[in-house]
Design an enzyme around this catalytic site. Structure first.
Site, PDB file in Angstrom:
ATOM      1  N   SER A   1      42.510  -4.117 -58.247  1.00  0.00           N
ATOM      2  CA  SER A   1      43.228  -4.707 -59.381  1.00  0.00           C
ATOM      3  C   SER A   1      44.660  -5.000 -58.962  1.00  0.00           C
ATOM      4  CB  SER A   1      43.234  -3.734 -60.562  1.00  0.00           C
ATOM      5  OG  SER A   1      44.082  -4.186 -61.596  1.00  0.00           O
ATOM      6  N   LYS A   2      45.172  -6.155 -59.401  1.00  0.00           N
ATOM      7  CA  LYS A   2      46.587  -6.433 -59.155  1.00  0.00           C
ATOM      8  C   LYS A   2      47.364  -5.745 -60.284  1.00  0.00           C
ATOM      9  CE  LYS A   2      49.712 -10.154 -57.703  1.00  0.00           C
ATOM     10  NZ  LYS A   2      49.975  -9.585 -56.363  1.00  0.00           N
ATOM     11  N   ALA A   3      47.387  -4.433 -60.185  1.00  0.00           N
ATOM     12  CA  ALA A   3      47.944  -3.571 -61.219  1.00  0.00           C
ATOM     13  C   ALA A   3      49.386  -3.211 -60.886  1.00  0.00           C
ATOM     14  CB  ALA A   3      47.101  -2.306 -61.335  1.00  0.00           C
TER      15      ALA A   3
ATOM     16  N   TYR B   1      52.289  -1.002 -57.257  1.00  0.00           N
ATOM     17  CA  TYR B   1      53.423  -1.564 -56.519  1.00  0.00           C
ATOM     18  C   TYR B   1      54.617  -0.620 -56.422  1.00  0.00           C
ATOM     19  CZ  TYR B   1      51.083  -6.001 -55.993  1.00  0.00           C
ATOM     20  OH  TYR B   1      50.196  -6.981 -55.608  1.00  0.00           O
TER      21      TYR B   1
END
Length: 295
Positions: free
Chosen positions: A158-160, A164
């Site tokens: 997931s680009k959660a 980051y």
């Protein structure tokens, strides 16, 4: 790029179905997405007013949310249309596009099943940097202390937003030491990716890149693999160990922000950007440009 703070810019942002003045696109301090990282986003780019691979990004946006156990309340087609409208309304040709979705302020606890899913799309000026001579100088990468997490401990596909955190820390530490970015290892100590870009190495005419099983399989990464195969360049997706780094001839990173950027150093290891890096820079530059419509 402008140094104007992002909350003080001009333009409009699409926010929960409406276009609102930039300064009015706000959320409450007790939003779940801020406290518990229940937030996903995309990073996209428009070239000549057209968003590159918009639908692929919208599909991944949906998938990212599903992995975090919520549903984007707009279809892929609706998102594609909205993104194009936001680019046009802000008058940009070459810009960055940021869709983002997060849980709202209805619940403030770890569990938040009944919270509203908010969605916004913002764009800002970000000219492409395809100056070949400048790119071929290469950038310098540090080697990060933090590693990409075990896929059994984090939603790595997931680009959660929460994933980051260690990227920001790692990039800050690299920049303080004079590097442009940091190469991150995975949870088992193998080469993984940079803080916001995937990495490729060249050796004996072939490209080698880590298997994307504990980090995001970038859309730019997939584009580069496709471009290389069109040229007949062998692409090997495999485990790459840090001790192999001295054996490679070239290195480059790729991502929406980085596009394709050659690398001259990774920690103590030196590379000379050459023919393969140049070919990928040039091919990617040609690929992202809007194609003329047939008569």
């Amino acid at each position: 790029m402008s140094v104007i703070p992002f909350d003080q810019r001009e333009g409009v942002i699409w926010f929960n179905g409406q276009f609102v003045p930039w300064a009015d696109a706000k959320l409450h301090v007790l939003s779940h997405g801020l406290h518990y990282a229940s937030c996903v986003f995309e990073g996209e780019r428009a070239y000549g007013g057209r968003i590159f691979k918009s639908t692929e990004h919208s599909e991944r946006f949906h998938k990212s949310a599903e992995i975090l156990d919520f549903t984007i309340p707009y279809s892929v087609a609706e998102l594609d249309a909205v993104k194009a409208q936001v680019v046009a309304k802000n008058g940009f040709q070459n810009c960055y596009v940021r869709p983002v979705a997060w849980r709202g302020s209805e619940m403030m606890a770890v569990a938040a099943q009944n919270s509203t899913i908010n969605v916004a799309v913002a764009v800002w000026d970000w000219p492409s940097m395809f100056d070949l001579a400048q790119k071929m100088k290469g950038i310098r990468l540090d080697i990060a202390e933090y590693r990409r997490p075990d896929p059994m401990t984090a939603p790595c596909h997931s680009k959660a937003a929460g994933l980051y955190m260690i990227c920001t820390i790692s990039k800050h530490r690299a920049e303080k030491k004079g590097y442009a970015d940091a190469l991150m290892l995975d949870w088992q100590g193998r080469v993984a990716e940079c803080t916001g870009a995937n990495v490729f190495f060249a050796k004996d005419g072939a490209l080698h890149t880590p298997i994307a099983d504990c980090f995001l399989d970038g859309i730019t990464r997939r584009t580069v693999i496709d471009l290389a195969k069109r040229r007949g360049i062998e692409v090997v997706e495999r485990r790459i160990m840090p001790e192999e780094l001295p054996s490679f001839d070239e290195c480059f990173i790729c991502g929406t922000g980085a596009e394709v950027t050659p690398v001259s150093e990774v920690g103590p290891h030196r590379y000379t950007p050459g023919a393969l890096s140049r070919a990928m820079v040039e091919d990617y530059a040609a690929e992202v440009q809007p194609k003329a419509k047939a008569a």
